[in-house]
Design a protein around this motif. Structure first.
Motif, PDB file in Angstrom:
ATOM      1  N   LYS A 245      -5.623 -11.349 -24.212  1.00 24.13           N
ATOM      2  CA  LYS A 245      -3.393 -11.293 -24.366  1.00 24.13           C
ATOM      3  C   LYS A 245      -3.558 -10.751 -24.814  1.00 24.13           C
ATOM      4  O   LYS A 245      -2.560 -10.404 -24.645  1.00 24.13           O
ATOM      5  N   GLU A 246      -3.730 -10.942 -25.967  1.00 26.81           N
ATOM      6  CA  GLU A 246      -3.307 -10.180 -27.587  1.00 26.81           C
ATOM      7  C   GLU A 246      -3.559  -8.323 -27.235  1.00 26.81           C
ATOM      8  O   GLU A 246      -2.950  -7.446 -27.133  1.00 26.81           O
ATOM      9  N   ASP A 247      -4.659  -8.045 -26.288  1.00 24.82           N
ATOM     10  CA  ASP A 247      -5.375  -6.819 -26.376  1.00 24.82           C
ATOM     11  C   ASP A 247      -4.412  -6.040 -25.477  1.00 24.82           C
ATOM     12  O   ASP A 247      -3.653  -5.213 -24.963  1.00 24.82           O
ATOM     13  N   PHE A 248      -3.918  -7.059 -24.428  1.00 25.66           N
ATOM     14  CA  PHE A 248      -3.060  -6.449 -22.869  1.00 25.66           C
ATOM     15  C   PHE A 248      -2.002  -6.896 -22.778  1.00 25.66           C
ATOM     16  O   PHE A 248      -1.025  -7.038 -21.837  1.00 25.66           O
ATOM     17  N   SER A 249      -1.674  -7.170 -24.338  1.00 27.77           N
ATOM     18  CA  SER A 249       0.009  -7.885 -24.656  1.00 27.77           C
ATOM     19  C   SER A 249       0.675  -6.995 -22.920  1.00 27.77           C
ATOM     20  O   SER A 249       1.767  -7.458 -22.608  1.00 27.77           O
ATOM     21  N   TYR A 250       0.753  -5.522 -23.314  1.00 27.73           N
ATOM     22  CA  TYR A 250       1.252  -4.887 -22.439  1.00 27.73           C
ATOM     23  C   TYR A 250       1.353  -4.481 -21.074  1.00 27.73           C
ATOM     24  O   TYR A 250       1.898  -3.927 -20.446  1.00 27.73           O
ATOM     25  N   SER A 251       0.703  -5.396 -21.127  1.00 20.50           N
ATOM     26  CA  SER A 251      -0.072  -5.629 -19.236  1.00 20.50           C
ATOM     27  C   SER A 251       0.766  -6.233 -18.726  1.00 20.50           C
ATOM     28  O   SER A 251       1.512  -6.995 -17.513  1.00 20.50           O
ATOM     29  N   GLY A 266      -2.103 -17.933 -18.610  1.00 19.05           N
ATOM     30  CA  GLY A 266      -1.682 -17.175 -17.620  1.00 19.05           C
ATOM     31  C   GLY A 266      -2.631 -16.206 -16.939  1.00 19.05           C
ATOM     32  O   GLY A 266      -3.835 -15.671 -17.292  1.00 19.05           O
ATOM     33  N   VAL A 267      -2.346 -16.128 -15.503  1.00 19.72           N
ATOM     34  CA  VAL A 267      -3.410 -15.390 -14.435  1.00 19.72           C
ATOM     35  C   VAL A 267      -2.361 -15.098 -13.506  1.00 19.72           C
ATOM     36  O   VAL A 267      -1.146 -14.833 -13.031  1.00 19.72           O
ATOM     37  N   GLY A 268      -3.607 -13.859 -13.469  1.00 20.12           N
ATOM     38  CA  GLY A 268      -2.149 -12.856 -12.149  1.00 20.12           C
ATOM     39  C   GLY A 268      -2.731 -11.841 -11.618  1.00 20.12           C
ATOM     40  O   GLY A 268      -4.887 -11.558 -11.914  1.00 20.12           O
ATOM     41  N   VAL A 269      -2.795 -11.850 -10.382  1.00 18.53           N
ATOM     42  CA  VAL A 269      -3.599 -10.597  -8.943  1.00 18.53           C
ATOM     43  C   VAL A 269      -2.932  -9.488  -9.150  1.00 18.53           C
ATOM     44  O   VAL A 269      -1.909  -9.435  -9.027  1.00 18.53           O
ATOM     45  N   LYS A 270      -3.690  -8.163  -9.311  1.00 13.42           N
ATOM     46  CA  LYS A 270      -3.340  -6.921  -9.246  1.00 13.42           C
ATOM     47  C   LYS A 270      -3.745  -5.960  -7.954  1.00 13.42           C
ATOM     48  O   LYS A 270      -5.609  -6.495  -7.985  1.00 13.42           O
ATOM     49  N   ASP A 271      -3.283  -6.003  -7.392  1.00 10.85           N
ATOM     50  CA  ASP A 271      -3.403  -5.408  -5.768  1.00 10.85           C
ATOM     51  C   ASP A 271      -2.729  -3.855  -5.535  1.00 10.85           C
ATOM     52  O   ASP A 271      -2.212  -4.366  -5.034  1.00 10.85           O
ATOM     53  N   GLY A 272      -3.470  -2.839  -6.432  1.00  6.23           N
ATOM     54  CA  GLY A 272      -2.890  -1.834  -5.817  1.00  6.23           C
ATOM     55  C   GLY A 272      -1.421  -1.702  -7.223  1.00  6.23           C
ATOM     56  O   GLY A 272      -1.676  -1.801  -8.019  1.00  6.23           O
ATOM     57  N   ASP A 273      -0.109  -1.691  -6.313  1.00  3.60           N
ATOM     58  CA  ASP A 273       0.699  -1.825  -7.136  1.00  3.60           C
ATOM     59  C   ASP A 273       1.554  -2.821  -6.794  1.00  3.60           C
ATOM     60  O   ASP A 273       2.855  -2.916  -7.533  1.00  3.60           O
ATOM     61  N   LYS A 274       0.773  -3.844  -6.082  1.00  3.23           N
ATOM     62  CA  LYS A 274       1.560  -5.068  -5.865  1.00  3.23           C
ATOM     63  C   LYS A 274       0.307  -6.090  -7.269  1.00  3.23           C
ATOM     64  O   LYS A 274      -0.034  -6.645  -7.011  1.00  3.23           O
ATOM     65  N   TYR A 275       2.315  -7.127  -7.591  1.00  3.87           N
ATOM     66  CA  TYR A 275       1.456  -8.133  -8.763  1.00  3.87           C
ATOM     67  C   TYR A 275       1.992  -9.478  -8.547  1.00  3.87           C
ATOM     68  O   TYR A 275       2.697  -9.702  -8.390  1.00  3.87           O
TER      69      TYR A 275
END
Length: 442
Positions: A245-251, A266-275
């Motif tokens: 989460k530190e390396d990808f804090s910008y995401s 934290g858990v997230g799903v990216k599907d194209g431009d949908k988050y």
């Protein structure tokens, strides 16, 4: 978060040092080779429509303008059976591709071509040694094996390797196979593995936590084991990985995730431009329910807008209309919805980029300059698409970032591999445009 950036800087420094060391070794080897000369004189159907092995455009590093290309071979030659195992285990967090061939065969040439085109994504090795091929019982026909990163392979859920399902090698089909089979059931999200996950063309589930494989390997395994229990039920539907989460804090903001505490997950799903953001506490039961809700369309996603080519608001433009921003760029921001209506019937210079790509950021000023030059030419479009948020049309095989294509007014599409300064790109457009440009002062 400052510690995360520090960690990233340190890792970048290590990568730089390794690169310098390899370059130095290659240089010495070249001198030695010159001295010696003076003294003596590479079943499922794997279509080729999605994975063009040519990087094209600015993403093609094999002939990089900054270094003139990597002098080392893209595929390492192995001469012993022990060498195969050693090669696979050499970088436990990275996949490996190993080929077994007859010497000077057409299949070997195809393998080496694929290796050259993907040398910055995968490690390739091959052998033509009869004893090595006999040891592995691969004496008949060419054999190509893809090994997912050993560190992330689970004996319960993963296969240690995948064999290319044909004795006839096709470069595009092999490239697609390598990208697909290099992903373990649950892997690590890194700057390097990111493109492999994007190429899966599936929703990407990422668990963000404090991850350090060296100092706390059990921490990664704790999360990976729980993710695998869910991931095993969604093979071919969702891909799963774990990111620091530190390396990808910008995401994190893309998912509306706030992980301030060291123990926050934290858990997230990216599907194209949908988050999509998982709001429930992390555990196996909640994770499965979250994935089901995403796939069934039961959660409202956050739509990420493509990065703007407009100048920052901070620059100020007193003449700009209120609410319209500061529209000073003439680059057409392309999406899946407006692509055809914007470029069809026109001579179009098209960039496919990734927001996190440093080369893309470096290209941006020159690209805006190029767009300004053709702003008054109605038959020409200078456009850009975020290829991580939108699917490029079928005629545009994007394998690296940025990749640049030119489509003339008749619909012919060709990759652009020239210099990336405004003059060179403008000259290319003028030389290849199907519509007359005499009306413009270029």
């Amino acid at each position: 978060r400052g510690g995360g950036w520090q960690k990233t800087i340190e890792r970048m420094a290590k990568v730089r040092n390794v690169y310098l060391a390899v370059t130095a070794v290659a240089w010495v080897a070249t001198l030695v080779a010159r001295a010696d000369d003076e003294m003596d004189d590479d079943m499922d159907d794997f279509d080729s429509d999605m994975y063009d092995s040519d990087y094209g455009g600015y993403g093609g590093m094999a002939d990089d303008e900054y270094g003139g290309g990597d002098p080392t071979p893209a595929a390492e030659e192995i001469e012993t059976a022990e060498g195969v195992s050693a090669f696979v285990a050499q970088e436990a967090t990275e996949p490996a591709v190993v080929g077994f061939f007859e010497e000077s065969s057409e299949a070997l040439e195809t393998f080496q071509s694929v290796a050259e085109s993907n040398r910055y994504d995968f490690r390739f090795a091959y052998t033509t040694d009869d004893e090595v091929r006999s040891h592995f019982k691969y004496t008949k026909g060419p054999v190509v094996l893809v090994y997912p990163p050993p560190r992330f392979v689970s004996e319960k859920y993963d296969k240690a390797r995948a064999r290319y399902p044909s004795s006839k090698l096709d470069a595009d089909a092999l490239t697609k196979f390598v990208f697909k089979k290099s992903l373990p059931l649950v892997g690590q999200k890194t700057w390097k593995s990111g493109e492999r996950y994007e190429k899966a063309k599936l929703p990407i589930l990422t668990l963000f936590a404090a991850i350090d494989l060296e100092k706390n390997p059990k921490g990664f395994d704790y999360f990976a084991n729980r993710l695998r229990k869910v991931a095993a039920e969604y093979v071919g539907k969702v891909v799963f990985n774990i990111g620091d989460k530190e390396d990808f804090s910008y995401s994190l903001q893309d998912y509306d995730l706030e992980l301030e505490s060291k123990k926050d997950v934290g858990v997230g799903v990216k599907d194209g431009d949908k988050y999509y953001k998982m709001t429930a506490k992390f555990n196996v039961e909640n994770l499965k329910a979250f994935v089901e809700s995403v796939l069934n369309g039961e959660i409202e996603p956050k739509i990420k807008e493509p990065p703007s080519y407009d100048d920052d608001v901070g620059g100020g433009d007193d003449d700009a209309d209120e609410g319209m921003g500061y529209e000073t760029s003439n680059v057409e921001v392309l999406t899946g919805d407006n692509f055809s209506e914007t470029v069809d019937g026109k001579d179009a210079f098209l960039e496919f980029y990734a927001p996190w790509c440093g080369h893309c950021q470096a290209l941006k000023p020159a690209y805006k300059d190029l767009a300004d030059r053709f702003a008054d030419v109605p038959s020409v479009v200078v456009g850009a698409m975020d290829a991580t948020a939108h699917d490029p049309p079928a005629d545009y095989d994007v394998s690296g970032y940025p990749t640049i294509f030119f489509k003339d007014a008749t619909g012919k599409v060709v990759p652009y591999d020239g210099d990336r300064d405004p003059d060179s790109m403008a000259d290319f457009i003028k030389q290849h445009a199907a519509a007359p440009l005499a009306s413009a002062e270029l």
